[in-house]
Design a protein around this motif. Structure first.
Motif, PDB file in Angstrom:
ATOM      1  N   PRO A   1       0.821  -1.209   0.000  1.00 22.16           N
ATOM      2  CA  PRO A   1       0.000   0.000   0.000  1.00 22.16           C
ATOM      3  C   PRO A   1       0.858   1.264   0.000  1.00 22.16           C
ATOM      4  O   PRO A   1       1.860   1.356   0.710  1.00 22.16           O
ATOM      5  CB  PRO A   1      -0.801  -0.111   1.301  1.00 22.16           C
ATOM      6  N   GLU A   2       0.457   2.226  -0.845  1.00 23.23           N
ATOM      7  CA  GLU A   2       1.226   3.462  -0.980  1.00 23.23           C
ATOM      8  C   GLU A   2       1.274   4.240   0.329  1.00 23.23           C
ATOM      9  O   GLU A   2       2.274   4.885   0.639  1.00 23.23           O
ATOM     10  CB  GLU A   2       0.631   4.322  -2.085  1.00 23.23           C
ATOM     11  N   ASP A   3       0.187   4.201   1.090  1.00 12.85           N
ATOM     12  CA  ASP A   3       0.150   4.916   2.366  1.00 12.85           C
ATOM     13  C   ASP A   3       1.224   4.387   3.310  1.00 12.85           C
ATOM     14  O   ASP A   3       1.894   5.157   3.995  1.00 12.85           O
ATOM     15  CB  ASP A   3      -1.222   4.778   3.028  1.00 12.85           C
ATOM     16  N   LEU A   4       1.382   3.073   3.324  1.00 14.03           N
ATOM     17  CA  LEU A   4       2.389   2.477   4.190  1.00 14.03           C
ATOM     18  C   LEU A   4       3.790   2.872   3.739  1.00 14.03           C
ATOM     19  O   LEU A   4       4.633   3.236   4.572  1.00 14.03           O
ATOM     20  CB  LEU A   4       2.254   0.955   4.203  1.00 14.03           C
ATOM     21  N   LEU A   5       4.036   2.829   2.444  1.00 15.81           N
ATOM     22  CA  LEU A   5       5.357   3.217   1.944  1.00 15.81           C
ATOM     23  C   LEU A   5       5.662   4.681   2.272  1.00 15.81           C
ATOM     24  O   LEU A   5       6.778   5.016   2.667  1.00 15.81           O
ATOM     25  CB  LEU A   5       5.440   2.994   0.439  1.00 15.81           C
ATOM     26  N   LYS A   6       4.656   5.538   2.107  1.00 19.33           N
ATOM     27  CA  LYS A   6       4.847   6.958   2.416  1.00 19.33           C
ATOM     28  C   LYS A   6       5.150   7.145   3.901  1.00 19.33           C
ATOM     29  O   LYS A   6       6.039   7.903   4.279  1.00 19.33           O
ATOM     30  CB  LYS A   6       3.602   7.745   2.031  1.00 19.33           C
ATOM     31  N   MET A   7       4.408   6.419   4.744  1.00 19.24           N
ATOM     32  CA  MET A   7       4.607   6.524   6.188  1.00 19.24           C
ATOM     33  C   MET A   7       6.014   6.057   6.572  1.00 19.24           C
ATOM     34  O   MET A   7       6.704   6.705   7.359  1.00 19.24           O
ATOM     35  CB  MET A   7       3.549   5.678   6.905  1.00 19.24           C
ATOM     36  N   VAL A   8       6.454   4.948   5.997  1.00 19.83           N
ATOM     37  CA  VAL A   8       7.782   4.426   6.308  1.00 19.83           C
ATOM     38  C   VAL A   8       8.857   5.387   5.816  1.00 19.83           C
ATOM     39  O   VAL A   8       9.835   5.665   6.521  1.00 19.83           O
ATOM     40  CB  VAL A   8       7.958   3.018   5.692  1.00 19.83           C
ATOM     41  N   ASP A   9       8.681   5.936   4.602  1.00 18.57           N
ATOM     42  CA  ASP A   9       9.664   6.885   4.072  1.00 18.57           C
ATOM     43  C   ASP A   9       9.746   8.139   4.928  1.00 18.57           C
ATOM     44  O   ASP A   9      10.835   8.668   5.183  1.00 18.57           O
ATOM     45  CB  ASP A   9       9.315   7.268   2.632  1.00 18.57           C
TER      46      ASP A   9
END
Length: 167
Positions: free
Chosen positions: A101-109
């Motif tokens: 999920p893009e939201d998860l990747l954004k949060m991790v970044d």
């Protein structure tokens, strides 16, 4: 009558006696096709279609399983939890087909960027000597900071007075 008794009690007796030999041939070509009301060719096509559907379901299940494992791996990395070899093996088997999920990747970044900023600030503070820190503290313009704080408080107070009738 014997048919009903055999049907109701047969499986239970087989389980108690250890299974025994079956009377019908497993997957028995003509008899299985005839019991379903199909010709041999239709039955073969039906079995082939069922196998293809099963393979497709297994493939989709494996992909979903790998996506969940990938999510767990990312969260373990984010929160610095111990790694799980099973999850990593599942992710490696799936290859590049995984969607995160893009939201998860954004949060991790975002978290990684914040950590880099904090680390760089901490490293800069560690690398400074005491005299450099003292000189930065003494060079602060306290009067300027005080005037900015007072104007901010005045603005907040006037806004509060406008919006609240009690004040």
């Amino acid at each position: 009558m014997a048919f009903l008794v055999k049907q109701m009690m047969g499986d239970k007796l087989k389980n108690m006696t250890g299974g025994g030999a079956s009377e019908e041939a497993p997957g028995g070509g003509e008899s299985a096709a005839a019991s379903k009301g199909m010709s041999r060719e239709e039955f073969d096509e039906y079995q082939k279609q069922q196998m293809e559907e099963k393979i497709e379901r297994d493939k989709e299940f494996g992909l979903k399983k790998a996506e969940r494992a990938n999510l767990r791996v990312i969260l373990r990395d984010k929160y610095r939890l111990p790694e799980n070899a099973d999850d990593e093996a599942t992710v490696n088997m799936a290859g590049d087909d995984l969607d995160v999920p893009e939201d998860l990747l954004k949060m991790v970044d975002d978290d990684i960027q914040d950590e880099v900023k904090n680390e760089s600030l901490f490293v800069n503070i560690q690398n400074m000597d005491v005299d450099a820190i003292k000189s930065k503290i003494t060079n602060l313009d306290v009067e300027d900071m005080k005037s900015k704080a007072q104007t901010t408080m005045t603005g907040v107070k006037t806004t509060a007075e406008e919006k609240c009738s009690i004040m």
